[in-house]
Enzyme design. Structure first.
Site, mmCIF file in Angstrom:
data_model
loop_
_atom_site.group_PDB
_atom_site.id
_atom_site.type_symbol
_atom_site.label_atom_id
_atom_site.label_comp_id
_atom_site.label_asym_id
_atom_site.label_seq_id
_atom_site.Cartn_x
_atom_site.Cartn_y
_atom_site.Cartn_z
ATOM 1 N N ASP A 212 38.942 27.533 43.029
ATOM 2 C CA ASP A 212 37.989 28.597 42.745
ATOM 3 C C ASP A 212 37.974 29.613 43.891
ATOM 4 O O ASP A 212 38.112 29.240 45.061
ATOM 5 C CB ASP A 212 36.605 27.951 42.583
ATOM 6 C CG ASP A 212 35.497 28.970 42.403
ATOM 7 O OD1 ASP A 212 35.432 29.587 41.331
ATOM 8 O OD2 ASP A 212 34.684 29.164 43.345
ATOM 9 N N GLU A 248 42.584 30.676 41.692
ATOM 10 C CA GLU A 248 41.895 31.759 41.005
ATOM 11 C C GLU A 248 41.907 33.000 41.885
ATOM 12 O O GLU A 248 41.148 33.084 42.856
ATOM 13 C CB GLU A 248 40.442 31.386 40.666
ATOM 14 C CG GLU A 248 39.776 32.462 39.823
ATOM 15 C CD GLU A 248 38.291 32.671 40.092
ATOM 16 O OE1 GLU A 248 37.631 33.266 39.242
ATOM 17 O OE2 GLU A 248 37.794 32.268 41.161
HETATM 18 C C1 5J7 Z 1 34.853 36.617 42.623
HETATM 19 C C2 5J7 Z 1 35.860 37.563 42.578
HETATM 20 O O1 5J7 Z 1 36.777 37.667 43.542
HETATM 21 C C3 5J7 Z 1 35.944 38.440 41.498
HETATM 22 O O2 5J7 Z 1 36.948 39.364 41.436
HETATM 23 C C4 5J7 Z 1 35.011 38.329 40.457
HETATM 24 O O3 5J7 Z 1 35.131 39.169 39.413
HETATM 25 C C5 5J7 Z 1 34.004 37.370 40.532
HETATM 26 C C6 5J7 Z 1 33.899 36.533 41.604
HETATM 27 C C7 5J7 Z 1 32.845 35.547 41.719
HETATM 28 O O4 5J7 Z 1 33.257 34.273 42.002
HETATM 29 C C8 5J7 Z 1 32.357 33.282 42.234
HETATM 30 C C9 5J7 Z 1 32.837 32.016 42.544
HETATM 31 C C10 5J7 Z 1 31.913 31.015 42.771
HETATM 32 O O5 5J7 Z 1 32.347 29.790 43.069
HETATM 33 C C11 5J7 Z 1 30.567 31.241 42.717
HETATM 34 C C12 5J7 Z 1 30.109 32.493 42.388
HETATM 35 O O6 5J7 Z 1 28.782 32.719 42.306
HETATM 36 C C13 5J7 Z 1 31.001 33.538 42.153
HETATM 37 C C14 5J7 Z 1 30.528 34.868 41.843
HETATM 38 O O7 5J7 Z 1 29.300 35.112 41.771
HETATM 39 C C15 5J7 Z 1 31.513 35.853 41.596
HETATM 40 O O8 5J7 Z 1 31.131 37.160 41.272
HETATM 41 C C16 5J7 Z 1 30.108 37.499 40.343
HETATM 42 O O9 5J7 Z 1 30.640 38.170 39.217
HETATM 43 C C17 5J7 Z 1 31.219 39.461 39.502
HETATM 44 C C18 5J7 Z 1 31.691 40.107 38.184
HETATM 45 C C19 5J7 Z 1 30.239 40.366 40.143
HETATM 46 O O10 5J7 Z 1 30.901 41.566 40.489
HETATM 47 C C20 5J7 Z 1 29.747 39.695 41.402
HETATM 48 O O11 5J7 Z 1 28.752 40.496 41.965
HETATM 49 C C21 5J7 Z 1 29.142 38.338 41.076
HETATM 50 O O12 5J7 Z 1 27.961 38.532 40.364
HETATM 51 C C22 5J7 Z 1 26.854 37.785 40.815
HETATM 52 O O13 5J7 Z 1 26.723 36.672 39.958
HETATM 53 C C23 5J7 Z 1 25.580 38.586 40.759
HETATM 54 O O14 5J7 Z 1 25.736 39.699 41.607
HETATM 55 C C24 5J7 Z 1 24.436 37.715 41.220
HETATM 56 O O15 5J7 Z 1 23.238 38.432 41.079
HETATM 57 C C25 5J7 Z 1 24.354 36.449 40.344
HETATM 58 O O16 5J7 Z 1 23.367 35.566 40.855
HETATM 59 C C26 5J7 Z 1 25.699 35.773 40.383
HETATM 60 C C27 5J7 Z 1 25.765 34.595 39.416
HETATM 61 O O17 5J7 Z 1 26.942 33.836 39.660
HETATM 62 C C28 5J7 Z 1 28.015 34.060 38.881
HETATM 63 O O18 5J7 Z 1 28.012 34.891 38.029
HETATM 64 C C29 5J7 Z 1 29.203 33.222 39.121
HETATM 65 C C30 5J7 Z 1 30.441 33.709 38.779
HETATM 66 C C31 5J7 Z 1 31.661 32.951 38.934
HETATM 67 C C32 5J7 Z 1 32.856 33.646 38.788
HETATM 68 C C33 5J7 Z 1 34.047 33.006 38.895
HETATM 69 O O19 5J7 Z 1 35.218 33.669 38.742
HETATM 70 C C34 5J7 Z 1 34.086 31.644 39.129
HETATM 71 O O20 5J7 Z 1 35.279 31.060 39.203
HETATM 72 C C35 5J7 Z 1 32.917 30.957 39.288
HETATM 73 C C36 5J7 Z 1 31.716 31.610 39.196
#
Ligand code: 5J7
Ligand code: CA
Length: 512
Positions: A212, A248
């Site tokens: 991840d 990822e």
């Molecule tokens: C990382 C990146 O490099 C990227 O290009 C992307 O599009 C997303 C992410 C990303 O990865 C995560 C990995 C984790 O292990 C835990 C995480 O919480 C994240 C994560 O948050 C994350 O980015 C979210 O989604 C993007 C589209 C937004 O631009 C980011 O701001 C972020 O959004 C945030 O999501 C909110 O800003 C915040 O308020 C909210 O609490 C948070 C909720 O968490 C997630 O949505 C988790 C997403 C996630 C994404 C993954 O790809 C993944 O493998 C696991 C979790």
């Protein structure tokens, strides 16, 4: 002796691209948020018998319990410790799942969250899935243990301590991703704790890892961890087998970090795949299916032997992450089946099928405000089990795309044509296409608003074949459409533009 050493060394380096799949199987399925006991049963009753090669499971380690919002899916991406103890089950149940799945040749791939622990605003207490304590204020995770020395707070240069600019590779690697406490992966101690966690999973019998948030880790730090991994458990895998690594990295171009930086460690997720395929099948931006003729590296995707592909994943299926609105999901089921059908028929990439739970979408200014909703759950917050209906579909809110006849049969198609190159390409210059895979299989799509009636060279031996989309072969008959291949290999295909599924697939194992 020298040769043996050379073989051993090259084996160590190269095997991380190898899926470890059984030789007659080709695709894994992500059973997103499923409980271990349900996955064990699914391996035995469905995945093994239908030729699925593996399962990507949700993160098995202990995580923060988040109650506002109420138990979102993303709480599992906020680790508290490496104890195997989550909403999917405990260590005993995890071990039982791995053993039972491995015994039917369906291997387990773990989603490993090693870039960070929980969010900086998590507070302190024991609201974690195994009751381990934490204190985010002083960076204390005693169940690992990690302390403030093990995080990147000193290294990150942004005012907030969070990533502020994705154009700066140092920020992306050394600062906090949306406030998640960023581990100091250059430290031997931290590397050791992570490697110990992954090696425990390897000893239990898992076959590989999804890493991840790999974009947020230095490729060299990942390498230092993966090079500490033990060989796979010889109870199920040939001696010397190495864990599959798929990283990822969301790289749609235009950022400081590119997927190719990670090729030395293992495979890498190709997010362009689902984003572009969605555009083509939706016919957005002037895209047409005929343009798929040079799909793969010809579209600027990464090299085939490094790529890990999927139509949608747990993140971008809810409008998060890469691809935006073009991503096809079970919500667009007719187009989705075509997308997954195309992916599984086409030779490019190591393929993963998505299996989801349903939630009610609610769009506010183009964003789904329900994108956080977690798996079907009981009032006490526990995850509901997957029930199986008489017609083989799933109940309790689980979608089970992998059980849709069209998708299940295309997994079998891919196994059947494995090793054959793409042959007999045909298109009408628009949205009708067809191609074969040597003398083993042939697929044809009509994504136009007019009916289709064509006679094409399939490359298949003469005979009567069952279309595995409208039905399948059962005993000595077809439950759906029958296709007759002549002695020259040609066959006539008619596909109505209003067909439930406007595509047909035939293969050597569906011949009467
Ligand atoms: C990382 C990146 O490099 C990227 O290009 C992307 O599009 C997303 C992410 C990303 O990865 C995560 C990995 C984790 O292990 C835990 C995480 O919480 C994240 C994560 O948050 C994350 O980015 C979210 O989604 C993007 C589209 C937004 O631009 C980011 O701001 C972020 O959004 C945030 O999501 C909110 O800003 C915040 O308020 C909210 O609490 C948070 C909720 O968490 C997630 O949505 C988790 C997403 C996630 C994404 C993954 O790809 C993944 O493998 C696991 C979790
Ligand atoms: Ca980092």
């Amino acid at each position: 002796m020298k040769l043996l050493l050379l073989l051993l060394v090259s084996g160590l380096c190269s095997a991380q691209y190898n899926s470890n799949f059984r030789s007659d199987r080709t695709s894994m399925v992500h059973l997103f948020e499923w409980r271990w006991s349900d996955i064990a049963a699914e391996c035995e009753r469905y995945l093994g018998p239908n030729g699925f090669a593996g399962v990507q499971v949700s993160p098995p380690n202990e995580n923060l319990i988040i109650t506002s919002p109420n138990r979102p899916w993303w709480e599992r991406y906020q680790p508290i410790s490496y104890k195997i103890c989550s909403r999917s089950g405990n260590e005993q149940q995890f071990r039982d799942m791995v053993t039972r799945c491995n015994n039917v040749g369906v291997y387990i791939y773990v989603d490993a969250i090693i870039n960070h622990m929980c969010g900086a605003g998590g507070g302190s207490g024991t609201r974690s899935t195994c009751g381990s304590s934490y204190n985010t204020g002083n960076r204390d995770f005693p169940a690992v243990p990690y302390s403030s020395l093990d995080f990147n707070d000193g290294k990150c240069k942004t005012p907030s301590g969070d990533i502020e600019n994705y154009g700066d590779a140092y920020q992306v690697r050394d600062c906090r991703l949306v406030s998640l406490l960023d581990l100091a992966l250059e430290k031997e101690y931290v590397r050791g704790k992570i490697a110990a966690y992954l090696n425990t999973l390897i000893s239990i019998g898992v076959a590989g890892f999804r890493l991840d948030a790999s974009k947020h880790m230095w490729p060299g730090d990942i390498n230092a961890i993966t090079s500490r991994l033990n060989n796979l458990n010889t109870q199920w895998f040939p001696s010397g087998s190495r864990a599959l690594i798929f990283q990822e990295v969301i790289d749609l171009g235009g950022e400081a970090i590119s997927a190719s930086e990670y090729f030395g460690n293992g495979r890498v997720t190709e997010f362009k795949y689902g984003a572009k395929l969605g555009n083509v099948i939706r016919k957005w931006n002037g895209e047409k299916m005929s343009y798929l003729k040079n799909w793969g590296e010809g579209w600027g995707f990464m090299r085939n032997d490094r790529s890990f592909v999927f139509v949608d994943n747990h993140d971008n299926q809810r409008g998060h992450g890469a691809g935006g609105a073009s991503i096809l999901t079970f919500f667009d089921d007719r187009l989705y089946k075509m997308g997954v059908g195309f992916m599984l028929a086409h030779p490019y990439g190591l393929t993963r099928v998505m299996s989801s739970y349903r939630w009610t979408r609610s769009f506010v200014n183009g964003k789904d405000v329900n994108d956080w909703i977690g798996p079907p759950m009981n009032t006490d917050g526990s995850t509901k089990s997957v029930t199986i209906n008489a017609d083989s579909t799933c109940g309790n809110g689980w979608v089970c795309e992998h059980r849709w006849r069209q998708i299940k049969n295309m997994v079998i198609f891919r196994n059947t044509v494995n090793g054959q190159s793409l042959t007999n390409w045909w298109d009408n210059g628009g949205n009708q296409i067809a191609f074969g895979r040597g003398n083993r299989g042939f697929i044809i799509f009509n994504n136009e608003s007019s009916n289709m009636d064509v006679t094409l060279n399939t490359g298949l031996p003469a005979g009567t074949y069952c279309d595995v989309i409208s039905g399948q072969k059962e005993g000595t008959r077809c439950t759906g459409t029958q296709i007759t291949v002549s002695s020259t290999g040609s066959a006539r295909f008619t596909i109505s533009s209003s067909a439930a599924d406007p595509f047909i697939a035939i293969h050597a194992n569906a011949k009467l």
